[in-house]
Design a protein around this motif. Sequence first.
Motif, PDB file in Angstrom:
ATOM      1  N   GLN A   1       0.833  -1.205   0.000  1.00 47.93           N
ATOM      2  CA  GLN A   1       0.000   0.000   0.000  1.00 47.93           C
ATOM      3  C   GLN A   1       0.867   1.255   0.000  1.00 47.93           C
ATOM      4  N   ARG A   2       1.919   1.252   0.828  1.00 52.92           N
ATOM      5  CA  ARG A   2       2.810   2.409   0.875  1.00 52.92           C
ATOM      6  C   ARG A   2       3.554   2.575  -0.440  1.00 52.92           C
ATOM      7  N   SER A   3       3.936   1.461  -1.042  1.00 61.92           N
ATOM      8  CA  SER A   3       4.626   1.526  -2.328  1.00 61.92           C
ATOM      9  C   SER A   3       3.743   2.185  -3.386  1.00 61.92           C
ATOM     10  N   PHE A   4       2.440   1.870  -3.337  1.00 59.50           N
ATOM     11  CA  PHE A   4       1.490   2.469  -4.283  1.00 59.50           C
ATOM     12  C   PHE A   4       1.397   3.974  -4.058  1.00 59.50           C
ATOM     13  N   VAL A   5       1.361   4.398  -2.791  1.00 59.70           N
ATOM     14  CA  VAL A   5       1.286   5.836  -2.483  1.00 59.70           C
ATOM     15  C   VAL A   5       2.544   6.542  -2.969  1.00 59.70           C
ATOM     16  N   ARG A   6       3.710   5.915  -2.743  1.00 56.73           N
ATOM     17  CA  ARG A   6       4.966   6.524  -3.188  1.00 56.73           C
ATOM     18  C   ARG A   6       5.001   6.637  -4.715  1.00 56.73           C
TER      19      ARG A   6
ATOM     20  N   GLU B   1       4.679   9.861  -9.731  1.00 61.63           N
ATOM     21  CA  GLU B   1       4.004  10.181 -10.994  1.00 61.63           C
ATOM     22  C   GLU B   1       3.548  11.626 -11.036  1.00 61.63           C
ATOM     23  N   ASN B   2       3.259  12.194  -9.863  1.00 59.57           N
ATOM     24  CA  ASN B   2       2.850  13.597  -9.803  1.00 59.57           C
ATOM     25  C   ASN B   2       4.041  14.539  -9.885  1.00 59.57           C
TER      26      ASN B   2
END
Length: 547
Positions: free
Chosen positions: A364-369, A374-375
Motif C-alpha cells: 500500500q505504501r509503495s502504491f502511495v509513493r 508520478e505527480n
Amino acid sequence: MSAPLEGNTSGLKSSQLRALSRLGQRRYPAEGGFTTDQARELALLSRSIGRQIGLLIDRRGYAAMILVGTPSSVYIPELPRKRIGGGRLRGLRLLHTHLTQDVLSEEDLMDMLFLRLDSASVLTVNDFGEPVSFQSAHLMPSGKEAYRVHATCPWDQIHINFAEEAEALEKEFAERLPAASDHGEMQASAVLVSVSPEPKTLQERHLEELRELARSAGLSVTGTLIQRVASMPHRSILGKSKLAELETLALQGQASHIIFDGELSPAQLQALSEVTERSVLDRTLLILDIFAGRARTKAGKLQVEMAQLRYMQPRLAGKNRAMDRLMGGIGGRGPGETKLETDRRRIRDRIAGIRRELDALRRQRSFVRQRRSENGLPTASLVGYTNAGKSTLLNAMTHSSVPAEDRLFATLDPTVRRLRVPGEREIVLSDTVGFIRNLPGELMEAFRATLEELESSDLFLHVLDASHPEAESHMQAVGDILAELQLSHIPSILVLNKWDAADHDTRSAFLARFPDAVPVSAVSGYGLDVLFRRIEHLAIRSSSAQR
C-alpha cells in the motif's frame, strides 16, 4: 498449624521429623527472638540430626517455613513476592543454627540482602547440643554498607526487638522512595549497569544515553554501576561481589528495575534472575518498551509486536523467572516443555501473520509513493539520531504541529507533510523514527516496512544535534545504519541543528570539517532560509536525474 518443611530430610528418623514439625508450631517472641526453651530445643535438634536448621519467622512470631540444611549451610528456596515493593522488606526474619562456633557467614548476609529479609540471625551450637552464642544482622537504608552486623553476644543475653527493628527500617526505606508523579502515581526507578571492555569514560557516556532512554520509558535512575572487563563474560555477567554491590545500590535507591547497557544473552538473563528479585532488562528490551508505548499507527504497532516476539523467542525457557517478571509469564508457568513448545509455536505463527500484514501495508505504501512520483513531487526525508530535533524542524519548516518532545524516540510513526520552497515548488517532506547506536537487530528487521519510506527519497536531511557532546559519534551511527540499509548513495544535506546551543569552538570545528553543512535552529528559525534553497536545488535536481 505446622509450617512447611523444606530441604533434604532423607535419613531422618520419624521422631526427628516430628520434632521439626513441632518447631513450626511454636510462636517465637519478637523481643529477644526466642525463649530459652526454644533455643535449647532448636540447638539440641540441630546437633542430633547433624545439620543446620533454619526458621523463617513472620512479624507475628510464627514460623512460615522450616529449612533443613547440610552440616555447613542452609538453602532458602524461592519465596513469595507478595510483600516486596514500596519500601518494604520481606516480612520474614531468618533464625538458623551453626554447628561450629562461626557466626554469620558471607553467604548468610548475601541471602539476607538478595531476599530482602527483615534480619538474619545465627545460633551457634556446641558438641553437646547446647546453644552458645548469637549474632544478628539487618539491612541498611543508606550508607556505604548494605547491612549492619551486630556484635556477637551470649545466646541468653539478646536485647533486640526484631519486629520494632524491622518496622523502623521499613520506615527509613519508605522515606527513600522516589517522589510521586503529578498524577499521584509512584514513579518506578532503576539502577543502570555497564559491563564492557570499553574505557570507563566511554561507558559513562553510554550510561548517560541509557539514562535518557530510561527517562523516556518513565523510569527515574537512582544509581549506576560500571565494571570494565577484559572480555565479555558468557553466563555470569557480574561476579559475586559486584552483584552484592549492585543489589545494595538497588536496595538503598529502592529501585525496582536493573537495566544493562547492551544486550543480555538468554543465559545471562537467567543467571541474573536467579540471584535478584528485581526486574532485569537490557538496552534492547528497554527500547522495545519505549516503542511499544509510542506506536500509534497499525503498522507501528505490528512492527513493535514483531520485534518483541523475535526478542522473546530465544529467551523462552521452562521456568524462567526473568521472563515471568518481564513478559507476563510466557514460558514461566504450565506443565513445562509441552507448554514451552506451544508458546514457541504460537510465537512463530504470530510472527508469520504479522509479516503478511506488514507485506500488505508495504504494498500500500509503495502504491502511495508511486503516485507521488508520478505527480512529479520530489521527496526529502529527515533522518538522524533520536532527539536530534527532527520533529521540531519539520514543524518549523512546514508550519505543522507534529508532537515534538525533548526525549529519545518521541517520534515513532512516520509523518509526511508538503513543503513549499522559494521557487514556488512543492516537496514532500517526511519525518522518520530516530536512529540510535547499536540499533537492535529485532527493530531493524521489524521496521523495514517503515524504513522503506527512505528508499524512495530524493534527498536526506541528516539532522544532527550540534550541541550534543557525542554529536560526531551520533553522525557516525546514522551513517552506519544508512549503509546497512544500502541507502548511502542518496544525496544528503548535513543539518547542524541547535546551532544556538553549541559553543564557539564546536561551531568552528564543524564548519571546518563540514563546509557544506547548514547550521540551523529549529526553535528560533535561524538558517531555515538557507536550508530551503539547498533543498530546492538538491531535491529537484536529484528527482529529475532519477526520472
